[in-house]
Scaffold this motif. Structure first.
Motif, short mmCIF file in Angstrom:
data_model
loop_
_atom_site.label_atom_id
_atom_site.label_comp_id
_atom_site.label_asym_id
_atom_site.label_seq_id
_atom_site.Cartn_x
_atom_site.Cartn_y
_atom_site.Cartn_z
N ILE A 16 0.87 -1.17 0.00
CA ILE A 16 0.00 0.00 0.00
C ILE A 16 0.90 1.23 0.00
O ILE A 16 1.66 1.45 0.95
CB ILE A 16 -0.93 0.04 1.22
N PHE A 17 0.85 2.00 -1.07
CA PHE A 17 1.64 3.22 -1.17
C PHE A 17 0.74 4.40 -0.74
O PHE A 17 -0.17 4.78 -1.47
CB PHE A 17 2.13 3.43 -2.61
N PHE A 18 1.00 4.92 0.46
CA PHE A 18 0.23 6.05 0.97
C PHE A 18 0.84 7.34 0.44
O PHE A 18 2.03 7.60 0.65
CB PHE A 18 0.20 6.05 2.49
N LYS A 19 0.03 8.17 -0.22
CA LYS A 19 0.53 9.39 -0.86
C LYS A 19 -0.25 10.60 -0.40
O LYS A 19 -1.41 10.50 0.04
CB LYS A 19 0.45 9.25 -2.39
N ASP A 20 0.39 11.78 -0.52
CA ASP A 20 -0.29 13.02 -0.15
C ASP A 20 -1.09 13.55 -1.34
O ASP A 20 -1.15 12.91 -2.41
CB ASP A 20 0.70 14.06 0.37
N SER A 21 -1.68 14.74 -1.18
CA SER A 21 -2.54 15.29 -2.23
C SER A 21 -1.78 15.62 -3.50
O SER A 21 -2.37 15.72 -4.58
CB SER A 21 -3.23 16.56 -1.71
N GLU A 22 -0.45 15.80 -3.39
CA GLU A 22 0.37 16.08 -4.56
C GLU A 22 1.01 14.82 -5.13
O GLU A 22 1.95 14.87 -5.91
CB GLU A 22 1.45 17.10 -4.19
N ASN A 23 0.49 13.68 -4.68
CA ASN A 23 0.94 12.37 -5.16
C ASN A 23 2.37 12.04 -4.75
O ASN A 23 3.03 11.20 -5.38
CB ASN A 23 0.79 12.26 -6.68
N GLU A 24 2.87 12.71 -3.71
CA GLU A 24 4.19 12.39 -3.16
C GLU A 24 4.05 11.25 -2.16
O GLU A 24 3.12 11.23 -1.35
CB GLU A 24 4.80 13.61 -2.48
N LEU A 25 4.99 10.32 -2.21
CA LEU A 25 4.91 9.15 -1.34
C LEU A 25 5.16 9.52 0.12
O LEU A 25 6.15 10.17 0.45
CB LEU A 25 5.94 8.11 -1.79
N LEU A 26 4.24 9.11 1.01
CA LEU A 26 4.40 9.32 2.45
C LEU A 26 5.10 8.13 3.09
O LEU A 26 6.11 8.27 3.75
CB LEU A 26 3.03 9.55 3.11
N PHE A 27 4.56 6.94 2.88
CA PHE A 27 5.20 5.72 3.38
C PHE A 27 4.59 4.51 2.68
O PHE A 27 3.55 4.62 2.02
CB PHE A 27 5.08 5.60 4.90
N ILE A 28 5.25 3.38 2.83
CA ILE A 28 4.81 2.12 2.20
C ILE A 28 4.47 1.12 3.29
O ILE A 28 5.26 0.87 4.20
CB ILE A 28 5.89 1.53 1.28
N ASN A 29 3.29 0.55 3.19
CA ASN A 29 2.88 -0.55 4.07
C ASN A 29 2.90 -1.85 3.26
O ASN A 29 2.18 -1.99 2.28
CB ASN A 29 1.48 -0.30 4.63
#
Length: 495
Positions: A182-195
């Motif tokens: 699961i690639f969690f991303k912010d509103s600008e599609n920048e990666l926050l973290f990977i689960n």
């Protein structure tokens, strides 16, 4: 002549033998023709033929779906998945029928959609089907789903995808997700973290009357287990998080009625705490239940930012500097090594329980894009000396943890400090402030000093003293060595 006769006799014998075999075959055929009904209807042969017939019919029945119209089947699979789970899918490749271990259809690179946006790609998709109605050509009843090697790309608004699975109407089917991310991303599609998901399962527990999600995962290089239960009748979600690597367990409950409130119990090794929290559209506000060791804070979700204040009456230094401490374990787990992790933690401790002279510890921990800064932190030595940290950073990788920065010693009661360390009266010089740089090695429990300035003035003798100390100090500090270190410092400074 004799040899010639012998050869003729052998040829005659062989011809005779062949004739006898041919005659025997025709006799058997004649016997079978006269008695074939008896042979076929004999007990052993009837059992064999019955088993062969049943096997052929069963196999033929289970192979009926190979004759189905694949486009119609895809449409039914899509409609039934949406009806059960509110999940939109799109087939990018043709589907194939498989018999083992149970009848199913498989395909590759299937898309998961939300509001016409692709939020996931399933590299290996499998859906099991009911075996009851195979004779209803082109009609299927779907059962368990298996999503293997799936990449989810999730933003804040897409979290509802997983929430909706926990709110589905009760059914007997499971959703299994294996070896996925699961690639969690912010509103600008920048990666926050990977689960990373090793193995997870959505299912309905008919005994507890709850929808349940159970999963084995890994995030920030820390493996963990997660179990979430949704009690739709009481509108309550409970969850359990556990990670052996960082020795952390979290139990929580949340009421998703009009209150939007919950409670969490956290356990670190033998230490535990609990707090209540309130959730709104973009943040979570929490406050401890413990009246003695109070803390409170706020988590901003978009973008992620944690701010918290912790207050303790007493805490052992082993929780910070011992190689077995919780904090050291957290650092070694590399959980903080994420450029999208930002937080400010303020920790106030009234007393250091195992070092009587230390009190009023204040740690100002700033985490910016994975970097940990402890500037603006301070501690008191009795009421005589205030030790402050500046330009102080925690540098770490899998094998090494160092704290390095600038240390400033401001004397509050210099005379009482001298008395406490039994400094000779001839060495008791008037000093207001000492500045120096240091590197503390958590792994070896060793500290090195450099660039000393006393009342803003460099001192060559003290510099040499520190150089010698750094070269010979291989055992760390205990009370005796620390007292001798301070006494020698003032001896050398006094000249």
């Amino acid at each position: 002549m004799i040899k010639h006769n012998f050869s003729i006799k052998n040829i005659k014998k062989q011809i005779l033998s062949i004739n006898e075999q041919i005659e025997s075959i025709f006799n058997k055929l004649k016997f079978f023709r006269s008695n074939y009904k008896k042979i076929i209807l004999s007990k052993n042969n009837r059992v064999f033929l019955a088993c062969a017939t049943v096997l052929f019919l069963v196999l033929s029945y289970f192979l009926i779906p190979t004759l189905y119209n694949k486009e119609l089947v895809q449409s039914q699979i899509k409609n039934q998945i949406f009806k059960k789970y509110k999940i939109n899918i799109k087939f990018n490749n043709k589907i194939n029928y498989g018999l083992l271990p149970k009848p199913h259809f498989v395909t590759k690179n299937l898309s998961i959609l939300r509001n016409d946006k692709e939020i996931g790609i399933v590299k290996n998709f499998k859906i099991f089907i009911s075996i009851k109605d195979f004779l209803k050509i082109n009609e299927i009843v779907t059962k368990d789903l298996v999503l293997k090697k799936t990449d989810f790309n999730i933003q804040k608004d897409d979290y509802v995808f997983f929430e909706s699975l926990l709110k589905t109407e009760p059914n007997d089917n499971d959703i299994i997700i294996k070896n996925s991310n699961i690639f969690f991303k912010d509103s600008e599609n920048e990666l926050l973290f990977i689960n990373k998901i090793t193995n997870s399962k959505f299912y309905y527990d008919s005994n507890k009357l709850k929808n349940i999600f159970s999963s084995k995962n890994k995030v920030f290089n820390a493996p963990y287990r997660l179990r979430i239960e949704n009690d739709k009748f009481n509108k309550k979600i409970s969850s359990k998080f556990s990670s052996k690597k960082i020795r952390l367990n979290i139990d929580s409950e949340f009421e998703y009625d009009d209150n939007h409130k919950g409670s969490i119990n956290i356990s670190f090794i033998n230490n535990s705490t609990s707090f209540d929290y309130y959730k709104n559209s973009n943040s979570i506000i929490f406050k401890s239940k413990n009246l003695k060791n109070k803390y409170d804070g706020k988590i901003e979700i978009k973008p992620f930012y944690l701010s918290a204040n912790f207050n303790y009456d007493g805490l052992s230094s082993r929780n910070f500097f011992n190689d077995e401490s919780i904090i050291v374990d957290l650092i070694k787990s590399e959980i903080f090594k994420n450029e999208n992790l930002n937080a400010n933690l303020k920790l106030k401790i009234k007393n250091i329980t195992n070092i009587a002279e230390l009190n009023d510890l204040f740690l100002d921990i700033e985490i910016k894009e994975g970097n940990i800064e402890l500037s603006n932190s301070s501690i008191l030595w009795k009421d005589d000396l205030k030790i402050s940290l500046e330009e102080c950073f925690l540098n770490y990788d899998e094998n090494q943890i160092n704290l390095d920065g600038k240390m400033t010693l401001n004397f509050i009661d210099l005379d009482n400090f001298y008395k406490g360390f039994q400094i000779k009266k001839t060495n008791r010089k008037e000093i207001k402030k000492i500045e120096l740089y240091f590197v503390y090695d958590f792994n070896q429990n060793l500290i090195k000093f450099s660039n000393p300035r006393i009342d803003n003035t460099p001192n060559l003798n003290i510099e040499n003293y520190f150089e010698n100390f750094n070269e010979t100090n291989d055992k760390g500090f205990n009370k005796v060595r620390f007292k001798n270190f301070v006494s020698n410092f003032f001896d050398i400074y006094a000249g």
